[in-house]
Write a protein that holds these residues in place. Structure first.
Motif, PDB file in Angstrom:
ATOM      1  N   ASP A 322       0.818  -1.044   0.005  1.00 34.77           N
ATOM      2  CA  ASP A 322       0.117  -0.310   0.172  1.00 34.77           C
ATOM      3  C   ASP A 322       0.970   1.684  -0.263  1.00 34.77           C
ATOM      4  O   ASP A 322       0.656   2.285  -0.897  1.00 34.77           O
ATOM      5  N   GLN A 323       1.602   0.940   0.754  1.00 29.72           N
ATOM      6  CA  GLN A 323       2.864   2.464   0.651  1.00 29.72           C
ATOM      7  C   GLN A 323       4.395   2.752  -0.530  1.00 29.72           C
ATOM      8  O   GLN A 323       3.432   3.837  -0.710  1.00 29.72           O
ATOM      9  N   ALA A 324       4.113   1.479  -1.079  1.00 30.83           N
ATOM     10  CA  ALA A 324       4.834   1.078  -2.187  1.00 30.83           C
ATOM     11  C   ALA A 324       3.831   2.606  -3.332  1.00 30.83           C
ATOM     12  O   ALA A 324       4.498   3.063  -4.685  1.00 30.83           O
ATOM     13  N   LYS A 325       2.791   1.520  -3.399  1.00 31.43           N
ATOM     14  CA  LYS A 325       1.518   2.380  -4.369  1.00 31.43           C
ATOM     15  C   LYS A 325       1.538   4.010  -4.138  1.00 31.43           C
ATOM     16  O   LYS A 325       1.400   5.000  -5.284  1.00 31.43           O
ATOM     17  N   ALA A 326       1.889   4.016  -2.847  1.00 29.56           N
ATOM     18  CA  ALA A 326       0.707   5.872  -2.397  1.00 29.56           C
ATOM     19  C   ALA A 326       2.250   6.688  -3.174  1.00 29.56           C
ATOM     20  O   ALA A 326       1.836   7.935  -3.733  1.00 29.56           O
ATOM     21  N   VAL A 327       3.431   6.025  -2.612  1.00 23.92           N
ATOM     22  CA  VAL A 327       4.941   6.838  -3.033  1.00 23.92           C
ATOM     23  C   VAL A 327       4.920   7.440  -4.634  1.00 23.92           C
ATOM     24  O   VAL A 327       4.227   7.912  -5.121  1.00 23.92           O
ATOM     25  N   ILE A 328       4.226   6.268  -5.474  1.00 29.10           N
ATOM     26  CA  ILE A 328       4.152   6.119  -7.234  1.00 29.10           C
ATOM     27  C   ILE A 328       3.611   7.344  -7.663  1.00 29.10           C
ATOM     28  O   ILE A 328       3.128   7.842  -8.172  1.00 29.10           O
ATOM     29  N   LEU A 329       1.954   7.011  -6.604  1.00 27.92           N
ATOM     30  CA  LEU A 329       1.104   7.829  -7.182  1.00 27.92           C
ATOM     31  C   LEU A 329       1.198   9.699  -6.526  1.00 27.92           C
ATOM     32  O   LEU A 329       1.268  10.465  -7.414  1.00 27.92           O
ATOM     33  N   GLN A 330       1.687   9.684  -5.629  1.00 23.63           N
ATOM     34  CA  GLN A 330       2.663  10.968  -5.417  1.00 23.63           C
ATOM     35  C   GLN A 330       3.413  10.984  -6.301  1.00 23.63           C
ATOM     36  O   GLN A 330       3.222  12.276  -6.512  1.00 23.63           O
ATOM     37  N   THR A 331       4.242  10.936  -6.429  1.00 25.83           N
ATOM     38  CA  THR A 331       4.868  10.812  -7.143  1.00 25.83           C
ATOM     39  C   THR A 331       4.828  11.430  -8.769  1.00 25.83           C
ATOM     40  O   THR A 331       4.981  13.012  -9.133  1.00 25.83           O
ATOM     41  N   ALA A 332       3.746  10.576  -8.940  1.00 21.26           N
ATOM     42  CA  ALA A 332       2.760  10.888 -10.296  1.00 21.26           C
ATOM     43  C   ALA A 332       1.859  12.247 -10.606  1.00 21.26           C
ATOM     44  O   ALA A 332       2.563  12.977 -11.916  1.00 21.26           O
ATOM     45  N   VAL A 333       1.581  12.517  -9.433  1.00 26.40           N
ATOM     46  CA  VAL A 333       1.103  13.733  -9.388  1.00 26.40           C
ATOM     47  C   VAL A 333       1.950  15.048  -9.571  1.00 26.40           C
ATOM     48  O   VAL A 333       1.589  15.748 -10.542  1.00 26.40           O
ATOM     49  N   GLN A 334       3.125  14.768  -8.814  1.00 29.80           N
ATOM     50  CA  GLN A 334       3.856  15.711  -8.781  1.00 29.80           C
ATOM     51  C   GLN A 334       4.452  15.836 -10.154  1.00 29.80           C
ATOM     52  O   GLN A 334       4.674  17.188 -10.400  1.00 29.80           O
ATOM     53  N   SER A 335       4.798  15.017 -11.015  1.00 31.71           N
ATOM     54  CA  SER A 335       5.878  15.247 -12.267  1.00 31.71           C
ATOM     55  C   SER A 335       4.769  15.831 -13.290  1.00 31.71           C
ATOM     56  O   SER A 335       5.106  15.860 -14.152  1.00 31.71           O
ATOM     57  N   MET A 336       3.502  15.425 -12.839  1.00 29.92           N
ATOM     58  CA  MET A 336       2.147  15.836 -14.453  1.00 29.92           C
ATOM     59  C   MET A 336       1.631  16.318 -14.263  1.00 29.92           C
ATOM     60  O   MET A 336       0.058  16.976 -15.013  1.00 29.92           O
ATOM     61  N   THR A 337       1.350  17.288 -13.536  1.00 26.71           N
ATOM     62  CA  THR A 337       1.383  18.568 -12.806  1.00 26.71           C
ATOM     63  C   THR A 337       2.283  20.028 -12.960  1.00 26.71           C
ATOM     64  O   THR A 337       2.809  20.212 -12.017  1.00 26.71           O
ATOM     65  N   VAL A 338       1.479  20.521 -13.498  1.00 28.81           N
ATOM     66  CA  VAL A 338       3.058  21.923 -13.908  1.00 28.81           C
ATOM     67  C   VAL A 338       2.798  23.251 -12.297  1.00 28.81           C
ATOM     68  O   VAL A 338       1.696  22.537 -11.777  1.00 28.81           O
ATOM     69  N   PRO A 339       3.300  23.043 -11.725  1.00 23.79           N
ATOM     70  CA  PRO A 339       4.157  24.231 -10.662  1.00 23.79           C
ATOM     71  C   PRO A 339       2.420  24.736  -9.877  1.00 23.79           C
ATOM     72  O   PRO A 339       2.570  24.737  -8.890  1.00 23.79           O
ATOM     73  N   GLU A 340       2.146  25.489 -10.587  1.00 25.23           N
ATOM     74  CA  GLU A 340       1.057  26.782 -10.559  1.00 25.23           C
ATOM     75  C   GLU A 340      -0.243  26.455  -9.908  1.00 25.23           C
ATOM     76  O   GLU A 340      -0.755  27.128  -8.819  1.00 25.23           O
ATOM     77  N   LYS A 341      -0.165  24.963 -10.932  1.00 22.47           N
ATOM     78  CA  LYS A 341      -1.679  24.299 -10.366  1.00 22.47           C
ATOM     79  C   LYS A 341      -1.170  23.316  -9.207  1.00 22.47           C
ATOM     80  O   LYS A 341      -2.812  22.826  -8.853  1.00 22.47           O
ATOM     81  N   LEU A 342      -0.038  22.898  -8.961  1.00 23.41           N
ATOM     82  CA  LEU A 342      -0.535  21.820  -7.577  1.00 23.41           C
ATOM     83  C   LEU A 342      -0.169  22.037  -6.603  1.00 23.41           C
ATOM     84  O   LEU A 342      -1.314  21.436  -6.159  1.00 23.41           O
ATOM     85  N   PRO A 343      -0.576  23.578  -5.795  1.00 21.95           N
ATOM     86  CA  PRO A 343      -0.892  23.344  -4.571  1.00 21.95           C
ATOM     87  C   PRO A 343      -2.840  22.963  -4.537  1.00 21.95           C
ATOM     88  O   PRO A 343      -2.647  23.072  -3.448  1.00 21.95           O
ATOM     89  N   LYS A 344      -3.156  23.955  -5.307  1.00 21.12           N
ATOM     90  CA  LYS A 344      -4.870  23.404  -6.032  1.00 21.12           C
ATOM     91  C   LYS A 344      -5.303  22.091  -5.957  1.00 21.12           C
ATOM     92  O   LYS A 344      -5.962  21.907  -5.576  1.00 21.12           O
ATOM     93  N   VAL A 345      -4.467  21.783  -6.671  1.00 17.35           N
ATOM     94  CA  VAL A 345      -4.227  19.622  -7.370  1.00 17.35           C
ATOM     95  C   VAL A 345      -4.596  18.841  -5.571  1.00 17.35           C
ATOM     96  O   VAL A 345      -5.007  18.400  -5.369  1.00 17.35           O
ATOM     97  N   TYR A 346      -3.265  19.805  -5.061  1.00 23.16           N
ATOM     98  CA  TYR A 346      -3.036  18.966  -3.556  1.00 23.16           C
ATOM     99  C   TYR A 346      -4.425  19.244  -2.519  1.00 23.16           C
ATOM    100  O   TYR A 346      -4.677  18.653  -1.633  1.00 23.16           O
ATOM    101  N   ALA A 347      -4.999  20.817  -2.449  1.00 25.28           N
ATOM    102  CA  ALA A 347      -5.797  20.949  -1.563  1.00 25.28           C
ATOM    103  C   ALA A 347      -7.483  20.089  -2.272  1.00 25.28           C
ATOM    104  O   ALA A 347      -7.402  19.681  -1.108  1.00 25.28           O
ATOM    105  N   ALA A 348      -7.518  20.558  -3.372  1.00 25.15           N
ATOM    106  CA  ALA A 348      -8.770  19.040  -3.923  1.00 25.15           C
ATOM    107  C   ALA A 348      -8.229  17.741  -3.259  1.00 25.15           C
ATOM    108  O   ALA A 348      -9.540  17.093  -2.961  1.00 25.15           O
ATOM    109  N   GLN A 349      -7.128  17.098  -3.498  1.00 32.24           N
ATOM    110  CA  GLN A 349      -7.152  16.071  -2.902  1.00 32.24           C
ATOM    111  C   GLN A 349      -6.768  15.548  -1.155  1.00 32.24           C
ATOM    112  O   GLN A 349      -7.713  14.915  -1.120  1.00 32.24           O
ATOM    113  N   ASN A 350      -6.962  17.166  -0.716  1.00 30.83           N
ATOM    114  CA  ASN A 350      -6.974  16.820   0.493  1.00 30.83           C
ATOM    115  C   ASN A 350      -8.384  16.348   1.278  1.00 30.83           C
ATOM    116  O   ASN A 350      -8.789  16.166   1.933  1.00 30.83           O
TER     117      ASN A 350
END
Length: 402
Positions: A322-350
């Motif tokens: 579960d944790q290996a999968k979670a870290v991969i998903l976390q990295t995927a979000v960070q690499s697939m999202t432009v930096p200026e959109k990332l804070p709002k994407v994480y807020a929506a995710q939270n």
């Protein structure tokens, strides 16, 4: 990962996270000592979850107008002031439970901005090829604090009372605030032209959700987060307690051992990702898919199992995959999202994860009461099995990127 700014970020957040656990432990003990009511005790996690959800919803408004460093620094500083207020109330009028709840709500409300801001800052502080290892390192720190924090909190509260524990938390919060202040990073200045000032709050709040919806990969990732947030509620302490009593028919010591085994799996996975991130990077898609299949199977096997020793083995393996999968998903979000959109994407995710987990926690309590704890795990395994399909689609996209 070796930059001073990143070091200040993770150390500041580590002190804050440890303080959060200790203050909740002290608050639960204080509320029980004052009221003697388990119902009032149960209100503590409910208030914390509710406050963080509301905070996550409105966080994009602040992230659009404030630098991430400023948001972390001022929110942690305000939490420190609120914690001091809680300490004063606990010393002066410990029977005023309502006021303690209000302050706890405010602390958790301020804390709701911290995780999205931290996650959004990580890609700005480390190189892209170090993201996977960095997320593994941060997960190792978080889970280590999670395991030790509750034990330390219980011991401290027993030795120096809730008031003494809050005094320790105040010191941790001060240190965290100082580290946040030392972060040297430019994340862009707040936009101040007339058009941006006139931007509707609703548009700011929905920006992260819109970004997720319009990007097929992000949409798939957050579908997985949604399914797994609902399915993972069977692992909460209350359900595990019933499982140990009713299914395994053992004493409370096995409850603690199973929880410890689960966290051991989480830490082991985080450590392996941190140390072997270059090898894992090339196999992210395959590991994601295998992880999805394994956690569905392990949840099913755990649910039908009646042997305590097997429960420990399944818990370690579940935490690992579960944790290996979670870290991969976390990295995927960070690499697939432009930096200026990332804070709002994480807020929506939270917000998505918080409201889903909170609602599912209430539903699983009703379900277990009517249909039993074993059936709750079986339903959870079915949900996780359904998540294999989007996992396979996402794994294919990740493989094409590497």
């Amino acid at each position: 990962m070796k930059s001073k700014a990143f070091r200040y970020l993770w150390m500041g957040q580590a002190f804050a996270n440890l303080g959060d656990i200790l203050y909740v432990t002290a608050l639960i003990a204080a509320v029980y000592a004052s009221t003697g009511s388990p119902l009032y005790m149960a209100f503590v996690p409910f208030i914390v979850t509710l406050a963080k959800f509301i905070s996550s919803v409105i966080a994009p408004i602040l992230m659009e107008r404030c630098q991430l460093k400023a948001l972390l620094f001022y929110s942690q500083g305000a939490k420190t002031c609120m914690l001091l207020a809680m300490f004063i109330v606990l010393v002066m009028v410990p029977q005023n439970t309502v006021l303690l709840f209000i302050i706890a709500f405010l602390i958790s409300f301020l804390d709701g901005w911290a995780l999205p801001a931290q996650n959004a800052m990580v890609p700005l502080l480390v190189k892209r090829e170090e993201l996977l290892g960095t997320n593994g390192f941060l997960s190792t720190v978080d889970h280590t604090i999670g395991i030790g924090g509750w034990s330390i909190g219980g011991l401290l509260t027993a030795l120096i009372a809730p008031g003494g524990t809050l005094a320790v938390v105040f010191g941790l919060y001060v240190l965290s605030t100082l580290f946040m202040f030392r972060i040297n990073i430019e994340t862009g200045s707040p936009k101040e032209n007339v058009e941006d000032r006139a931007k509707k709050y609703l548009e700011s709040i929905s920006d992260g959700w819109t970004t997720i919806w319009r990007d097929p990969s992000l949409r798939t990732i957050h579908l997985l987060y949604w399914i797994e947030s609902a399915a993972s509620v069977v692992w909460i302490a209350a359900i595990m307690y019933l499982f140990v009593k009713e299914q395994l028919k053992t004493g409370e010591q096995w409850w603690g051992l199973i929880n410890g085994a689960f966290f051991a799996g989480l830490i082991l996975a985080s450590f392996l990702v941190m140390k072997q991130h270059r090898r894992i990077e090339r196999r992210r898609g395959s590991i994601l898919l295998v992880g999805s299949i394994c956690i569905a199977a392990l949840t099913f096997l755990f649910g039908i199992n009646e042997l305590p020793i097997l429960a420990l083995i399944y818990s370690v393996l579940y935490g690992l995959f579960d944790q290996a999968k979670a870290v991969i998903l976390q990295t995927a979000v960070q690499s697939m999202t432009v930096p200026e959109k990332l804070p709002k994407v994480y807020a929506a995710q939270n917000a998505l994860v918080t409201i889903t987990f909170g609602t599912a926690s209430l539903l699983v309590g009703w379900f277990v009461q009517h249909f039993g704890v074993e059936n709750a795990f079986l339903v959870s395994s079915l949900l996780l099995a359904a998540a294999i399909i989007p996992s396979a689609a996402l794994a294919k996209k990740i493989k094409n990127q590497t």
